[in-house]
Design a protein around this motif. Structure first.
Motif, PDB file in Angstrom:
ATOM      1  N   PHE A 134      15.431  45.107 -14.045  1.00 18.01           N
ATOM      2  CA  PHE A 134      15.259  46.346 -14.831  1.00 18.01           C
ATOM      3  C   PHE A 134      16.143  47.466 -14.306  1.00 18.01           C
ATOM      4  N   SER A 135      16.436  48.408 -15.195  1.00 17.38           N
ATOM      5  CA  SER A 135      17.084  49.631 -14.743  1.00 17.38           C
ATOM      6  C   SER A 135      16.610  50.812 -15.582  1.00 17.38           C
ATOM      7  N   VAL A 136      16.599  51.981 -14.933  1.00 19.72           N
ATOM      8  CA  VAL A 136      16.084  53.197 -15.555  1.00 19.72           C
ATOM      9  C   VAL A 136      17.181  54.260 -15.545  1.00 19.72           C
ATOM     10  N   TYR A 137      17.367  54.904 -16.680  1.00 16.38           N
ATOM     11  CA  TYR A 137      18.311  56.024 -16.812  1.00 16.38           C
ATOM     12  C   TYR A 137      17.553  57.255 -17.306  1.00 16.38           C
ATOM     13  N   ARG A 138      18.119  58.408 -17.056  1.00 18.20           N
ATOM     14  CA  ARG A 138      17.623  59.618 -17.686  1.00 18.20           C
ATOM     15  C   ARG A 138      18.265  59.706 -19.069  1.00 18.20           C
ATOM     16  N   ARG A 139      17.545  60.170 -20.067  1.00 19.79           N
ATOM     17  CA  ARG A 139      18.124  60.233 -21.394  1.00 19.79           C
ATOM     18  C   ARG A 139      19.251  61.276 -21.442  1.00 19.79           C
ATOM     19  N   VAL A 140      20.234  61.060 -22.326  1.00 20.00           N
ATOM     20  CA  VAL A 140      21.283  62.059 -22.496  1.00 20.00           C
ATOM     21  C   VAL A 140      21.138  62.777 -23.836  1.00 20.00           C
ATOM     22  N   SER A 141      20.442  62.140 -24.773  1.00 18.43           N
ATOM     23  CA  SER A 141      20.163  62.812 -26.048  1.00 18.43           C
ATOM     24  C   SER A 141      19.102  63.884 -25.804  1.00 18.43           C
ATOM     25  N   ASP A 142      19.020  64.844 -26.724  1.00 21.48           N
ATOM     26  CA  ASP A 142      18.161  66.009 -26.476  1.00 21.48           C
ATOM     27  C   ASP A 142      16.678  65.710 -26.532  1.00 21.48           C
ATOM     28  N   SER A 143      16.234  65.211 -27.663  1.00 17.16           N
ATOM     29  CA  SER A 143      14.790  65.011 -27.823  1.00 17.16           C
ATOM     30  C   SER A 143      14.563  64.015 -28.948  1.00 17.16           C
ATOM     31  N   GLY A 144      13.303  63.711 -29.211  1.00 13.56           N
ATOM     32  CA  GLY A 144      12.980  62.773 -30.283  1.00 13.56           C
ATOM     33  C   GLY A 144      13.297  61.350 -29.862  1.00 13.56           C
ATOM     34  N   ASP A 145      13.601  60.494 -30.845  1.00 13.39           N
ATOM     35  CA  ASP A 145      13.912  59.097 -30.553  1.00 13.39           C
ATOM     36  C   ASP A 145      15.166  58.997 -29.697  1.00 13.39           C
ATOM     37  N   GLY A 146      15.147  58.051 -28.763  1.00 13.95           N
ATOM     38  CA  GLY A 146      16.357  57.786 -27.998  1.00 13.95           C
ATOM     39  C   GLY A 146      17.409  57.159 -28.891  1.00 13.95           C
ATOM     40  N   THR A 147      18.665  57.200 -28.433  1.00 16.47           N
ATOM     41  CA  THR A 147      19.775  56.712 -29.248  1.00 16.47           C
ATOM     42  C   THR A 147      20.589  55.668 -28.478  1.00 16.47           C
ATOM     43  N   LEU A 148      21.552  55.108 -29.177  1.00 16.83           N
ATOM     44  CA  LEU A 148      22.457  54.136 -28.554  1.00 16.83           C
ATOM     45  C   LEU A 148      23.169  54.756 -27.348  1.00 16.83           C
ATOM     46  N   GLU A 149      23.485  56.036 -27.472  1.00 15.24           N
ATOM     47  CA  GLU A 149      24.171  56.757 -26.392  1.00 15.24           C
ATOM     48  C   GLU A 149      23.320  56.767 -25.102  1.00 15.24           C
ATOM     49  N   ASP A 150      22.009  56.818 -25.256  1.00 14.67           N
ATOM     50  CA  ASP A 150      21.124  56.799 -24.091  1.00 14.67           C
ATOM     51  C   ASP A 150      21.201  55.455 -23.360  1.00 14.67           C
ATOM     52  N   VAL A 151      21.414  54.402 -24.150  1.00 12.89           N
ATOM     53  CA  VAL A 151      21.413  53.047 -23.592  1.00 12.89           C
ATOM     54  C   VAL A 151      22.782  52.687 -23.001  1.00 12.89           C
ATOM     55  N   LEU A 152      23.856  53.200 -23.624  1.00 15.30           N
ATOM     56  CA  LEU A 152      25.208  52.824 -23.182  1.00 15.30           C
ATOM     57  C   LEU A 152      25.744  53.795 -22.133  1.00 15.30           C
ATOM     58  N   GLN A 153      25.040  53.948 -21.038  1.00 10.41           N
ATOM     59  CA  GLN A 153      25.509  54.815 -19.949  1.00 10.41           C
ATOM     60  C   GLN A 153      26.103  53.956 -18.846  1.00 10.41           C
ATOM     61  N   PRO A 154      27.120  54.464 -18.151  1.00  8.71           N
ATOM     62  CA  PRO A 154      27.659  53.686 -17.027  1.00  8.71           C
ATOM     63  C   PRO A 154      26.616  53.543 -15.914  1.00  8.71           C
ATOM     64  N   GLY A 155      26.734  52.450 -15.185  1.00  6.20           N
ATOM     65  CA  GLY A 155      25.708  52.095 -14.205  1.00  6.20           C
ATOM     66  C   GLY A 155      25.495  53.116 -13.102  1.00  6.20           C
ATOM     67  N   TYR A 156      26.522  53.919 -12.787  1.00  5.10           N
ATOM     68  CA  TYR A 156      26.323  54.883 -11.697  1.00  5.10           C
ATOM     69  C   TYR A 156      25.292  55.945 -12.077  1.00  5.10           C
TER      70      TYR A 156
END
Ligand code: AHG
Ligand code: MN
Ligand code: MN
Length: 343
Positions: A134-156
């Protein structure tokens, strides 16, 4: 470092929260929900060989459910444990084609969870070690439903990563960017106990791990490197020992503790290899780097690759820093002399 004191994973996470950039109770609750799912999967893994006979009994007694495959069970269990806690805005699972949205009736949180529910599925039916990543990221989208952009973050950008390894015991290996800790599960009390703190991978190992059945499809550079590992040297550092479980979690876990190198390269048949960047390579890379190791695709640091697709694959070379650096030198064609000793 081995640990003597009795500390559960919840206690350890709570105590370390002050030091972590994620110093919120929300993050601790997210991890508590996730370890619940892992405990349930561990229980099911232990009964896997009995699934057919127990499953039939349960199906008639309880709900009429048919027995699900363990990887589907693991996926469903994580989703059911995580979708209602209010911590997540979106999930992605290696078992699901599409992103997993939070059901309407539940709150959205600031984190993103990406997971491989059951790693090593080909080993389930033969009683060989399997895992969950598993891995956990902080969201990058503002609010509401998460988006593809939230999921496609670099591993760092991962704020936490880990795996559970269902082997001779169940262990949970975990990092929030402040070193790697290992917890071992005691099924009789249902708790994960801290067993190794701030694990460091050996600078060099004696094991290499790769599916050598694919050797004919490898590049000449990779063939030379593996040939080098197998060639006896004067100083007796080589030949390396070969270990290959075929479960990335198990092969990485051994590499973390004993050192050496685990590789899933690209080859003529599969130019990008087999492992998936966001589900497998990124969490593994974060853990190994946090333990002082190195993780690349042969050229680039895994954690700096910008993912463009959810299920994208990447070659992976991971393990002891000296071993991975040496592999990279071979891949660049800077071939090292192969010293042979008479046997
Ligand atoms: P999964 O079971 O999640 O699909 O992953 C399997 C992966 C990985 O765990 C392992 O390292 C690799 O497949 C083994 O592949 P080969 O059988 O091609 O060696
Ligand atoms: Mn996998
Ligand atoms: Mn899987």
């Amino acid at each position: 470092m081995k640990v003597r004191k009795l500390v559960t994973i919840e206690r350890h996470i709570a105590e370390n929260q002050a030091m972590s950039p994620e110093a919120s109770g929300e993050f601790s609750r997210l991890l508590r929900d996730l370890t619940l799912a892992i405990r349930i999967i561990a229980r099911e893994v232990r009964r896997a060989g009995l699934a057919d006979i127990l499953g039939i009994t349960e199906a008639t007694n309880v709900s009429g459910d048919v027995v699900r495959k363990l990887d589907v069970f693991a996926h469903d269990t994580i989703v059911r444990a995580m979708d209602h806690g209010g911590h997540l805005c979106i999930m992605a699972s290696e078992e699901a084609e599409e992103l997993i949205h939070i059901p309407e009736q539940y709150e959205r949180g600031k984190y993103v969870l990406i997971f491989d529910p059951l790693d090593g599925s080909s080993n389930i039916d033969v009683n060989v070690t399997i895992g969950t990543i598993f891995s956990v990221y902080r969201r990058v989208s503002d609010s509401g439903d998460g988006t593809l952009e939230d999921v496609l973050q670099p591993g760092y950008k991962q704020v936490a990563a880990g795996y559970a390894c269902y082997g001779s015991s169940t262990v949970l290996v975990y990092t929030t960017g402040n070193g790697v800790d290992i917890f071992t599960y005691d099924p009789t009390v249902g708790e994960f106990f801290l067993t190794h703190e701030k694990v460091q991978i050996p600078k060099r190992g004696k094991y290499y791990s790769i599916n050598e059945g694919n050797a004919a499809y490898w590049s000449p550079e990779l063939q030379r490197y593996v040939q080098y590992l197998k060639t006896p040297s004067e100083d007796k550092q080589r030949p390396y020992k070969l270990r290959y479980v075929g479960t990335a979690v198990a092969d990485v876990h051994r590499t973390l503790l004993y050192g050496g190198i685990f590789m899933y390269p690209g080859d003529k048949k599969s130019p990008k290899g087999k492992l998936r960047l966001i589900y497998e390579a990124n969490p593994i890379a974060m853990l190994i780097e946090q333990a002082g190791g190195r993780a690349t695709d042969g050229e680039r640091r895994i954690l700096e690759i910008q993912p463009t697709e959810v299920h994208q694959r990447t070659p992976l070379f991971v393990g002891s820093p000296e071993d991975v650096l040496e592999a990279e030198a071979f891949l660049r064609g800077e071939q090292q002399p192969v010293a042979t000793v008479a046997s």
